[in-house]
Motif scaffolding. Structure first.
Motif, PDB file in Angstrom:
ATOM      1  N   ASP A 122       0.844  -1.203   0.000  1.00 54.07           N
ATOM      2  CA  ASP A 122       0.000   0.000   0.000  1.00 54.07           C
ATOM      3  C   ASP A 122       0.875   1.249   0.000  1.00 54.07           C
ATOM      4  OD1 ASP A 122      -2.157  -1.735   0.223  1.00 54.07           O
ATOM      5  OD2 ASP A 122      -2.315  -1.507   2.401  1.00 54.07           O
ATOM      6  N   ASP A 123       0.485   2.237  -0.798  1.00 51.50           N
ATOM      7  CA  ASP A 123       1.185   3.529  -0.834  1.00 51.50           C
ATOM      8  C   ASP A 123       0.334   4.553  -0.097  1.00 51.50           C
ATOM      9  OD1 ASP A 123       2.310   6.066  -1.602  1.00 51.50           O
ATOM     10  OD2 ASP A 123       3.359   5.005  -3.213  1.00 51.50           O
ATOM     11  N   VAL A 124       0.782   4.907   1.118  1.00 55.26           N
ATOM     12  CA  VAL A 124      -0.038   5.774   1.965  1.00 55.26           C
ATOM     13  C   VAL A 124      -0.016   7.219   1.494  1.00 55.26           C
ATOM     14  CG1 VAL A 124       0.263   4.264   3.966  1.00 55.26           C
ATOM     15  CG2 VAL A 124       1.893   6.120   3.578  1.00 55.26           C
ATOM     16  N   LEU A 125       1.049   7.659   0.795  1.00 52.09           N
ATOM     17  CA  LEU A 125       1.109   9.035   0.329  1.00 52.09           C
ATOM     18  C   LEU A 125       0.147   9.273  -0.825  1.00 52.09           C
ATOM     19  CD1 LEU A 125       2.475  11.785   0.704  1.00 52.09           C
ATOM     20  CD2 LEU A 125       4.238  11.044  -0.921  1.00 52.09           C
ATOM     21  N   ARG A 126       0.013   8.296  -1.692  1.00 52.74           N
ATOM     22  CA  ARG A 126      -0.894   8.430  -2.836  1.00 52.74           C
ATOM     23  C   ARG A 126      -2.254   7.797  -2.567  1.00 52.74           C
ATOM     24  NH1 ARG A 126       0.840   5.728  -7.442  1.00 52.74           N
ATOM     25  NH2 ARG A 126       2.190   4.347  -6.233  1.00 52.74           N
ATOM     26  N   HIS A 127      -2.434   7.253  -1.344  1.00 55.32           N
ATOM     27  CA  HIS A 127      -3.714   6.674  -0.930  1.00 55.32           C
ATOM     28  C   HIS A 127      -4.174   5.569  -1.872  1.00 55.32           C
ATOM     29  CE1 HIS A 127      -3.895  10.024   1.881  1.00 55.32           C
ATOM     30  NE2 HIS A 127      -3.767  10.878   0.853  1.00 55.32           N
ATOM     31  N   ARG A 128      -3.260   4.671  -2.173  1.00 55.37           N
ATOM     32  CA  ARG A 128      -3.585   3.547  -3.057  1.00 55.37           C
ATOM     33  C   ARG A 128      -3.136   2.244  -2.407  1.00 55.37           C
ATOM     34  NH1 ARG A 128      -2.461   5.535  -9.312  1.00 55.37           N
ATOM     35  NH2 ARG A 128      -3.801   7.390  -9.207  1.00 55.37           N
ATOM     36  N   ASN A 129      -3.972   1.208  -2.577  1.00 56.19           N
ATOM     37  CA  ASN A 129      -3.695  -0.090  -1.983  1.00 56.19           C
ATOM     38  C   ASN A 129      -3.237  -1.089  -3.040  1.00 56.19           C
ATOM     39  OD1 ASN A 129      -4.562   0.862   0.537  1.00 56.19           O
ATOM     40  ND2 ASN A 129      -6.693   0.247   0.138  1.00 56.19           N
ATOM     41  N   ASP A 130      -2.413  -2.030  -2.599  1.00 54.19           N
ATOM     42  CA  ASP A 130      -1.992  -3.158  -3.446  1.00 54.19           C
ATOM     43  C   ASP A 130      -1.457  -2.675  -4.786  1.00 54.19           C
ATOM     44  OD1 ASP A 130      -3.048  -4.731  -1.369  1.00 54.19           O
ATOM     45  OD2 ASP A 130      -5.026  -4.746  -2.317  1.00 54.19           O
ATOM     46  N   VAL A 131      -0.477  -1.764  -4.731  1.00 54.82           N
ATOM     47  CA  VAL A 131      -0.018  -1.089  -5.949  1.00 54.82           C
ATOM     48  C   VAL A 131       0.911  -1.947  -6.798  1.00 54.82           C
ATOM     49  CG1 VAL A 131      -0.267   1.187  -4.916  1.00 54.82           C
ATOM     50  CG2 VAL A 131       1.939  -0.023  -4.726  1.00 54.82           C
ATOM     51  N   ASN A 132       1.498  -2.989  -6.238  1.00 53.81           N
ATOM     52  CA  ASN A 132       2.588  -3.698  -6.928  1.00 53.81           C
ATOM     53  C   ASN A 132       2.107  -4.927  -7.696  1.00 53.81           C
ATOM     54  OD1 ASN A 132       2.100  -4.873  -4.338  1.00 53.81           O
ATOM     55  ND2 ASN A 132       3.999  -6.038  -4.538  1.00 53.81           N
ATOM     56  N   ARG A 133       0.999  -4.817  -8.378  1.00 56.04           N
ATOM     57  CA  ARG A 133       0.501  -5.920  -9.201  1.00 56.04           C
ATOM     58  C   ARG A 133       1.408  -6.123 -10.419  1.00 56.04           C
ATOM     59  NH1 ARG A 133      -5.374  -5.075 -11.476  1.00 56.04           N
ATOM     60  NH2 ARG A 133      -4.251  -3.307 -12.400  1.00 56.04           N
ATOM     61  N   THR A 134       1.600  -7.386 -10.795  1.00 57.35           N
ATOM     62  CA  THR A 134       2.434  -7.741 -11.949  1.00 57.35           C
ATOM     63  C   THR A 134       1.655  -8.664 -12.872  1.00 57.35           C
ATOM     64  OG1 THR A 134       4.431  -7.599 -10.580  1.00 57.35           O
ATOM     65  CG2 THR A 134       4.630  -8.715 -12.693  1.00 57.35           C
ATOM     66  N   ARG A 135       1.706  -8.371 -14.164  1.00 55.50           N
ATOM     67  CA  ARG A 135       1.073  -9.234 -15.171  1.00 55.50           C
ATOM     68  C   ARG A 135       2.145  -9.759 -16.122  1.00 55.50           C
ATOM     69  NH1 ARG A 135      -2.490  -4.720 -15.217  1.00 55.50           N
ATOM     70  NH2 ARG A 135      -4.562  -5.173 -14.367  1.00 55.50           N
ATOM     71  N   THR A 136       2.018 -11.024 -16.475  1.00 61.07           N
ATOM     72  CA  THR A 136       2.942 -11.657 -17.412  1.00 61.07           C
ATOM     73  C   THR A 136       2.142 -12.468 -18.422  1.00 61.07           C
ATOM     74  OG1 THR A 136       4.616 -11.879 -15.678  1.00 61.07           O
ATOM     75  CG2 THR A 136       4.914 -13.207 -17.661  1.00 61.07           C
ATOM     76  N   TYR A 137       2.469 -12.308 -19.686  1.00 59.54           N
ATOM     77  CA  TYR A 137       1.895 -13.196 -20.696  1.00 59.54           C
ATOM     78  C   TYR A 137       2.959 -13.498 -21.735  1.00 59.54           C
ATOM     79  CZ  TYR A 137       1.266  -8.930 -23.518  1.00 59.54           C
ATOM     80  OH  TYR A 137       1.468  -7.765 -24.221  1.00 59.54           O
ATOM     81  N   GLY A 138       2.846 -14.655 -22.343  1.00 59.94           N
ATOM     82  CA  GLY A 138       3.856 -15.041 -23.319  1.00 59.94           C
ATOM     83  C   GLY A 138       3.602 -16.427 -23.858  1.00 59.94           C
ATOM     84  N   GLY A 139       4.574 -16.932 -24.576  1.00 61.42           N
ATOM     85  CA  GLY A 139       4.438 -18.261 -25.158  1.00 61.42           C
ATOM     86  C   GLY A 139       5.719 -18.716 -25.816  1.00 61.42           C
ATOM     87  N   ARG A 140       5.686 -19.961 -26.232  1.00 60.42           N
ATOM     88  CA  ARG A 140       6.836 -20.578 -26.887  1.00 60.42           C
ATOM     89  C   ARG A 140       6.309 -21.523 -27.960  1.00 60.42           C
ATOM     90  NH1 ARG A 140       8.667 -22.891 -22.697  1.00 60.42           N
ATOM     91  NH2 ARG A 140       8.134 -25.063 -23.118  1.00 60.42           N
ATOM     92  N   ALA A 141       6.932 -21.508 -29.118  1.00 63.57           N
ATOM     93  CA  ALA A 141       6.567 -22.416 -30.198  1.00 63.57           C
ATOM     94  C   ALA A 141       7.830 -23.105 -30.695  1.00 63.57           C
ATOM     95  CB  ALA A 141       5.889 -21.659 -31.340  1.00 63.57           C
ATOM     96  N   ALA A 142       7.724 -24.412 -30.936  1.00 63.30           N
ATOM     97  CA  ALA A 142       8.865 -25.189 -31.416  1.00 63.30           C
ATOM     98  C   ALA A 142       8.414 -26.079 -32.557  1.00 63.30           C
ATOM     99  CB  ALA A 142       9.455 -26.031 -30.284  1.00 63.30           C
ATOM    100  N   LEU A 143       9.155 -26.042 -33.646  1.00 67.19           N
ATOM    101  CA  LEU A 143       8.900 -26.884 -34.808  1.00 67.19           C
ATOM    102  C   LEU A 143      10.087 -27.831 -34.966  1.00 67.19           C
ATOM    103  CD1 LEU A 143       7.037 -27.402 -37.307  1.00 67.19           C
ATOM    104  CD2 LEU A 143       8.567 -25.867 -38.568  1.00 67.19           C
ATOM    105  N   ARG A 144       9.807 -29.128 -34.955  1.00 67.84           N
ATOM    106  CA  ARG A 144      10.867 -30.131 -35.103  1.00 67.84           C
ATOM    107  C   ARG A 144      10.718 -30.859 -36.440  1.00 67.84           C
ATOM    108  NH1 ARG A 144      13.351 -34.130 -30.665  1.00 67.84           N
ATOM    109  NH2 ARG A 144      14.515 -32.188 -30.414  1.00 67.84           N
TER     110      ARG A 144
END
Length: 809
Positions: A307-329
């Motif tokens: 929580d950031d008390v100066l900016r009055h915001r809660n749970d500010v450190n959310r992280t999102r990740t998306y991606g993928g991998r493709a392999a052709l043999r």
């Protein structure tokens, strides 16, 4: 005893009296449980077939009982199922048993516990990161291996953090996913991510993942396994492997069978936002036994809890990740394998991960948000050609990693200000090697490689006040106000490396293996300032750039001795080196070059038994490292990241591990590591920051660390499987950096985890808990580098529960 000689037909003498028959005919076969060597001889005697193997170490693999009316090929398939070996038919009545370099790659995607897992004997452990497929008992060094698709969906979503939790010798900074630096043992330079090369090499198969950049933190979905080799690996891996290497081995496309898996999970974090993850894998043979495609896609959200008390915001450190991998043999025949792999991942963090201890365990006060992002892309072409015990491997690829970071640069009593840094890294690399795998860890490798890496770091300062602004955060950089950015001096570094390397293992006397190797590298270095501020003189810039443009040639030798003359025991001694090339760095008032550094390690160790195979397995190691001209990413007087040589250091390391299987269904394991690291000869500017003559501890190296865990698997009813595992890891005390300003303590905490799963057929339900004690701890003491005297901490994620569902098809 020519243990190193090729053993083409180990059963020829045993079957000379047998009448040959057609191999395809079914015969009555009865073979008792035992080892592959004896089983091959028995099968040859019973059928008249010629069955040989080129690698005698395969003879010790455990095999199940085989009974019934079977063909020779059918009986061999039963014997070799899950063994790490494959059959190669020579003619109508002759077979050759070879090591299947891709045996795990050909498995169908499975739920966490295959139906037959409890009954199967564990396969031999092969250290593939040695590039010569060395059996673990004959590898001279410390290695941690997580294999057989050993990561659950919850662990795969955790990425590198899950691996760190399992391996006591592996540590990290904790600035946020995609911006952390990895360290093995005590080879750690600093907690700030700047233009220096990493001390730990990271690889996806044979492709290098990073160079002058932090850990990309690829998610661990659909991984066959991961190997961590400790200590310098300069001979085989070159620059940037001072501490060791981490090699991720993805599952390869299955040429024979379509399949897939879907994994989903929902998590709840105490004191924070919910989390979730979703992943899917699909394998599609395009031309049966010739061409196949394997695709992995995922998305992960880690809920915030700061929580950031100066900016009055809660749970500010959310992280999102998306991606993928493709392999052709593409496998045109049994001797050729061609793999084309592509990877993309994006990480976006809404804010920084730290808290201020005086405000609260999970609270801080910042004038502005400090978001960051990491965009990572990789393309790789790998070609392999096999001739019996001779292999040619070529791996060529390109990496682009763009890391954008921001730091709160608000001056005391001044307007809100944000410092931004964007590091764009491009890596082109190619390696071509020829390998001869002889029996039981013997053989040789000869190769050549070329690497080119460029790093462009651009910086800016943005003030959100209203003009006129008289406060100066960075000398020479204006503060325009109203959210208008002003450029700060950046840096461009380019490194071109051409390398020849080789290594050979031979057995001068029975039971003693000697390995010698060397790597000759020519590095061409260049650097220049980007957007230099007027405060820096043209003459100073030109002088520093001239010093940075240079040509260096370095030779790294290696030597090891190993003996298994004592029954069930391996003893080894090893000497190895690693290095990192130099470059150009800037701070608030200077632009200057930093020199290359080199680490030399001598270690002694033993190994008794193989984890997961023997009832008791023990491993111990003692190492001494001499590290000269240590490069470190540091901060200047006002917080701008820069790089400098901080002096010479020495490191003592003691490690011990134990794995116990009191019953087949239960495994207990434990590990401990002690590090004593010192900056024994600090440079002048470091001495100015500390007490004269004092030996300073190297940063980010915990003095003590350890882990204990258990794993229990059992059938429930007729068609269900139960899996329960738990572990606890202790991270000892360390310091953020060198000197009184960066010398704040961190660490000294315990992290815990517990997970359970129930599988039935293709469906698995799982429940996992992390940080059971809901401790806050302090993983990392750096907040914003523009306030180095703050009481900043990076807490553990609070107690979190996850409910997961996996479905295979």
């Amino acid at each position: 005893m020519a243990r190193h000689a090729d053993v083409l037909f180990v059963t020829a003498l045993a079957i000379v009296a047998a009448s040959p028959v057609r191999a395809a005919e079914r015969q009555n076969i009865s073979i008792a449980p035992g080892r592959l060597g004896e089983a091959a001889i028995a099968l040859g005697r019973q059928t008249g077939a010629s069955i040989g193997m080129s690698d005698q170490s395969l003879a010790g693999i455990a095999t199940p009982a085989v009974h019934g009316r079977l063909s020779v090929e059918g009986a061999l398939k039963r014997l070799l199922r899950g063994s790490g070996a494959a059959i190669r038919r020579i003619d109508g009545n002759t077979y050759r048993i070879v090591r299947a370099h891709a045996v795990h790659e050909q498995r169908r995607i499975a739920v966490a516990v295959p139906t037959s897992e409890i009954e199967q004997e564990p396969a031999e452990i092969i250290v593939t990161a040695s590039k010569r497929d060395t059996p673990l008992p004959r590898y001279a060094g410390m290695v941690d291996a997580v294999g057989d698709n050993g990561f659950t969906a919850a662990e795969a979503a955790g990425g590198t953090a899950s691996l760190i939790f399992r391996v006591a010798s592996l540590s990290s900074t904790h600035a946020g996913a995609g911006r952390n630096k990895l360290f093995i043992r005590a080879i750690a330079d600093s907690g700030v991510a700047g233009p220096t090369q990493a001390t730990t090499g990271q690889y996806l198969g044979d492709m290098r993942l990073n160079y002058a950049a932090p850990d990309p933190d690829l998610k661990l979905y659909d991984m066959q396994g991961i190997e961590v080799l400790e200590g310098p690996q300069g001979t085989l891996y070159g620059a940037g492997s001072l501490g060791g290497i981490v090699r991720m081995i993805p599952n390869a496309p299955n040429l024979g069978r379509a399949g897939g898996q879907i994994s989903a999970g929902l998590g709840a974090t105490q004191h924070g936002d919910p989390s979730g993850d979703l992943a899917a894998t699909i394998n599609l043979p395009i031309i049966s036994e010739k061409i196949a495609l394997r695709v992995v896609g995922y998305g992960v959200q880690d809920g915030g809890y700061i929580d950031d008390v100066l900016r009055h915001r809660n749970d500010v450190n959310r992280t999102r990740t998306y991606g993928g991998r493709a392999a052709l043999r593409f496998a045109p025949d049994e001797n050729w394998t061609i793999d084309l792999t592509g990877v993309y991942q994006r990480i976006k963090g809404d804010d920084a991960q730290y808290a201020a201890k005086l405000i609260g365990d999970l609270k801080r006060a910042s004038a502005v948000a400090q978001p960051y992002s990491s965009d990572y892309a990789l393309a790789n072409l790998r070609i392999e050609r096999q001739w019996d015990d001779l292999r040619f491997v070529s791996s060529t690829g390109f990496v682009r990693n763009i890391l954008s970071e921001s730091y709160d640069a608000t001056p005391p009593g001044g307007p809100a200000a944000l410092f931004r840094q964007r590091n764009k890294i491009d890596i082109f690399s190619t390696e071509n090697r020829i390998v001869r795998d002889l029996d039981n860890g013997l053989g040789w490798i000869l190769g050549a490689s070329y690497l080119e890496s460029t790093s462009d770091i651009r910086r800016s300062l943005t003030s959100y006040g209203t003009p006129p602004i008289e406060t100066q955060v960075i000398p020479g950089v204006p503060m325009y106000g109203r959210g208008l950015p002003a450029s700060s001096t950046g840096v461009h570094n380019r490194i071109r490396e051409a390398t020849l390397f080789g290594e050979a293992s031979f057995e001068p006397v029975t039971g003693l293996i000697a390995t010698i190797g060397g790597r000759l590298t020519n590095s061409r270095l260049s650097g220049e300032a980007l957007d230099p501020i007027a405060f820096l003189s043209v003459a100073a810039i030109a002088r520093a750039e001239a010093q940075a443009n240079r040509n260096e040639t370095i030779f790294l030798p290696s030597l090891s001795l190993l003996t298994d003359a004592l029954p069930g025991m391996t003893l080894y001694a090893r000497f190895q080196q690693g290095f990192r090339p130099g470059g150009l760095a800037v701070d608030d008032q200077h632009i200057q070059r930093f020199r290359n550094d080199r680490a030399s390690t001598l270690e002694l160790g033993f190994r008794k038994g193989v984890p997961g195979v023997d009832p008791v397995a023990l491993t111990g190691n003692v190492a001494y490292t001499r590290w000269r001209d240590i490069q470190a990413d540091v901060t200047d007087r006002i917080g701008i990241p820069t790089t400098a040589n901080i002096g010479d250091g020495r490191i003592y390391t003691v490690e011990g591990r134990v794995a116990v299987r009191p019953v087949p269904r239960l495994t207990l394991d434990g590990s401990i590591i002690f590090n004593d690291s010192r900056l024994s000869r600090p440079t002048q500017f470091v001495r100015m920051l500390s007490y004269e003559g004092q030996m300073l501890a190297l940063p980010n190296v915990a003095n003590w660390g350890g882990r204990i865990g258990f794993d229990y698997r059992a059938p429930v009813g007729g068609d269900m499987r139960f899996h329960l595992s738990g572990s606890a890891r202790y991270v000892g005390k360390s310091r953020l950096g060198v000197g009184p300003i960066l010398g704040r303590e961190q660490g000294d905490y315990v992290d815990t985890a517990l997970s359970a799963s129930l599988s039935r057929g293709a469906v698995q339900w799982s429940l996992s808990l992390s940080n059971l004690l809901d401790s806050s701890g302090n993983r990392f003491s750096l907040g914003t580098p523009f306030d180095l005297r703050g009481d900043y901490v990076t807490p553990l994620r609070p107690r979190t529960v996850r409910l997961g569902l996996d479905f295979a098809f």
